[in-house]
Design a protein around this motif. Structure first.
Motif, PDB file in Angstrom:
ATOM      1  N   ALA A 130      -0.329  10.085  -2.798  1.00 23.86           N
ATOM      2  CA  ALA A 130       0.437  10.356  -3.953  1.00 23.86           C
ATOM      3  C   ALA A 130       1.241  11.578  -4.214  1.00 23.86           C
ATOM      4  O   ALA A 130       2.234  11.638  -4.803  1.00 23.86           O
ATOM      5  CB  ALA A 130      -0.693  10.305  -5.315  1.00 23.86           C
ATOM      6  N   GLU A 131       0.756  12.407  -3.509  1.00 20.07           N
ATOM      7  CA  GLU A 131       1.301  14.001  -3.482  1.00 20.07           C
ATOM      8  C   GLU A 131       2.719  14.043  -2.956  1.00 20.07           C
ATOM      9  O   GLU A 131       3.686  14.479  -3.531  1.00 20.07           O
ATOM     10  CB  GLU A 131       0.400  15.006  -2.975  1.00 20.07           C
ATOM     11  N   GLU A 132       2.728  13.346  -1.703  1.00 21.74           N
ATOM     12  CA  GLU A 132       3.894  13.276  -1.104  1.00 21.74           C
ATOM     13  C   GLU A 132       5.028  12.239  -1.803  1.00 21.74           C
ATOM     14  O   GLU A 132       6.309  12.733  -1.785  1.00 21.74           O
ATOM     15  CB  GLU A 132       3.597  13.058   0.573  1.00 21.74           C
ATOM     16  N   ALA A 133       4.542  11.284  -2.188  1.00 24.54           N
ATOM     17  CA  ALA A 133       5.325  10.363  -2.970  1.00 24.54           C
ATOM     18  C   ALA A 133       6.015  11.045  -4.072  1.00 24.54           C
ATOM     19  O   ALA A 133       6.934  10.532  -4.515  1.00 24.54           O
ATOM     20  CB  ALA A 133       4.610   9.098  -3.221  1.00 24.54           C
ATOM     21  N   LEU A 134       5.292  11.650  -4.833  1.00 26.45           N
ATOM     22  CA  LEU A 134       5.782  12.453  -5.961  1.00 26.45           C
ATOM     23  C   LEU A 134       6.801  13.333  -5.575  1.00 26.45           C
ATOM     24  O   LEU A 134       7.914  13.468  -6.363  1.00 26.45           O
ATOM     25  CB  LEU A 134       4.671  13.106  -6.838  1.00 26.45           C
ATOM     26  N   LYS A 135       6.681  14.103  -4.551  1.00 28.15           N
ATOM     27  CA  LYS A 135       7.565  15.048  -4.073  1.00 28.15           C
ATOM     28  C   LYS A 135       8.874  14.216  -3.674  1.00 28.15           C
ATOM     29  O   LYS A 135      10.030  14.748  -3.945  1.00 28.15           O
ATOM     30  CB  LYS A 135       6.987  15.814  -2.822  1.00 28.15           C
TER      31      LYS A 135
ATOM     32  N   ARG B  67       0.841  -1.305   0.020  1.00 24.61           N
ATOM     33  CA  ARG B  67      -0.177   0.052  -0.058  1.00 24.61           C
ATOM     34  C   ARG B  67       0.800   1.204  -0.107  1.00 24.61           C
ATOM     35  O   ARG B  67       0.722   2.190   0.812  1.00 24.61           O
ATOM     36  CB  ARG B  67      -0.900  -0.116   1.108  1.00 24.61           C
ATOM     37  N   GLN B  68       1.801   1.251  -0.889  1.00 26.51           N
ATOM     38  CA  GLN B  68       2.464   2.463  -1.229  1.00 26.51           C
ATOM     39  C   GLN B  68       3.003   2.636  -2.620  1.00 26.51           C
ATOM     40  O   GLN B  68       2.639   1.510  -3.436  1.00 26.51           O
ATOM     41  CB  GLN B  68       4.061   2.368  -0.222  1.00 26.51           C
ATOM     42  N   TRP B  69       3.296   3.943  -2.967  1.00 27.22           N
ATOM     43  CA  TRP B  69       3.901   4.202  -4.202  1.00 27.22           C
ATOM     44  C   TRP B  69       5.115   3.647  -4.445  1.00 27.22           C
ATOM     45  O   TRP B  69       6.040   3.932  -3.410  1.00 27.22           O
ATOM     46  CB  TRP B  69       3.727   5.554  -4.742  1.00 27.22           C
ATOM     47  N   TYR B  70       5.804   3.188  -5.533  1.00 29.01           N
ATOM     48  CA  TYR B  70       7.229   2.670  -6.022  1.00 29.01           C
ATOM     49  C   TYR B  70       7.752   2.712  -7.227  1.00 29.01           C
ATOM     50  O   TYR B  70       6.616   2.769  -7.978  1.00 29.01           O
ATOM     51  CB  TYR B  70       7.102   1.092  -5.189  1.00 29.01           C
TER      52      TYR B  70
ATOM     53  N   PHE C 200      11.973   0.674  -4.909  1.00 22.99           N
ATOM     54  CA  PHE C 200      12.001   1.901  -4.054  1.00 22.99           C
ATOM     55  C   PHE C 200      10.621   2.372  -3.833  1.00 22.99           C
ATOM     56  O   PHE C 200       9.874   2.660  -4.581  1.00 22.99           O
ATOM     57  CB  PHE C 200      12.831   3.008  -4.603  1.00 22.99           C
ATOM     58  N   TYR C 201      10.516   2.388  -2.369  1.00 25.19           N
ATOM     59  CA  TYR C 201       9.081   3.075  -1.814  1.00 25.19           C
ATOM     60  C   TYR C 201       9.055   4.481  -1.717  1.00 25.19           C
ATOM     61  O   TYR C 201       9.985   4.899  -1.087  1.00 25.19           O
ATOM     62  CB  TYR C 201       8.623   2.191  -0.701  1.00 25.19           C
ATOM     63  N   PHE C 202       7.988   5.102  -1.957  1.00 30.21           N
ATOM     64  CA  PHE C 202       7.864   6.491  -1.640  1.00 30.21           C
ATOM     65  C   PHE C 202       6.730   7.263  -0.811  1.00 30.21           C
ATOM     66  O   PHE C 202       6.648   8.371  -0.749  1.00 30.21           O
ATOM     67  CB  PHE C 202       7.935   7.205  -3.146  1.00 30.21           C
ATOM     68  N   GLY C 203       5.986   6.215  -0.532  1.00 33.41           N
ATOM     69  CA  GLY C 203       4.824   6.687   0.467  1.00 33.41           C
ATOM     70  C   GLY C 203       3.578   6.533   0.049  1.00 33.41           C
ATOM     71  O   GLY C 203       3.277   5.839  -1.122  1.00 33.41           O
TER      72      GLY C 203
END
Length: 222
Positions: free
Chosen positions: A40-45, A23-26, A34-37
């Motif tokens: 979606a907004e914070e993951a993109l940043k 349940r994270q963006w990668y 690599f996971y980014f959170g």
């Protein structure tokens, strides 16, 4: 049973993929995830900030400090790479389950600022009356920070206090000795088979004929 969260809606040009289990963006790079959170907004940043470093050196930029959530994500990335090598999918799932509890309890806190009170909150979340279960769960939590120390992510272990002390092995052995393993008669087993659906019936018959335990069945691919 709670439904697994569906993929969040994002534009087609969004550079990250949604991992439904974690349940994270990668994003993949050279065989690594690599996971980014979650957001979606914070993951993109985070992606825009870290991706150039990943492309250049194959890893995220080193930080002098990080949150518990960031540490858990980094650890899970490495553990996922080890599936089929040093760990199996069940071990990864156990790590993921416990670290979700850790994130829920203290995910936003700085690793360097962790105090015994924080680990009391973690212990409350992973509590079990079975000593052998607590032995494993506490081991996963402590293993997270031991790994971080060995990898140079942190320069010293946090102060756990008494909450992260494992139950004595003697207590674990006594508890296990008191457990009575169920022994079923042939008639009882036939009753189970008759009452089961196709999938469970296949599990029971495979276990009986091959001497399989639950962990053996869970590892079957076909």
């Amino acid at each position: 049973m709670a439904k697994r969260s569906s993929k969040p809606s994002v534009p087609k040009s969004f550079p990250l993929k949604w991992h439904s289990a974690v349940r994270q963006w990668y994003k993949w790079h050279k065989g690594k995830q690599f996971y980014f959170g979650v957001s979606a907004e914070e993951a993109l940043k985070r992606f825009n900030l870290e991706w150039p470093h990943i492309l250049e050196g194959g890893s995220r930029p080193v930080k002098t400090d990080c949150t518990v959530r960031e540490l858990c994500n980094k650890f899970l990335e490495r553990r996922e790479e080890d599936i089929g090598k040093s760990i199996n999918e069940r071990t990864f799932a156990e790590n993921l389950s416990i670290l979700r509890i850790v994130i829920g309890a203290i995910g936003g806190k700085s690793v360097k600022g962790l105090l015994p009170d924080d680990f009391r909150a973690v212990r409350k979340g992973i509590a079990s009356s079975a000593p052998q279960v607590m032995w494993k769960r506490i081991g996963i939590v402590r293993g997270l920070f031991n790994w971080a120390l060995e990898e140079g992510v942190i320069d010293q272990l946090p102060r756990y206090g008494t909450s992260m002390k494992r139950p004595p092995l003697k207590e674990v052995r006594i508890y296990r000795a008191k457990l009575v393993s169920p022994v079923f008669t042939a008639e009882e087993v036939r009753t189970f088979i008759d009452a089961s659906g196709p999938l469970m019936k296949a599990f029971i018959l495979t276990a009986l004929n091959c001497g399989f335990y639950a962990v053996d069945l869970s590892g079957l691919l076909h």
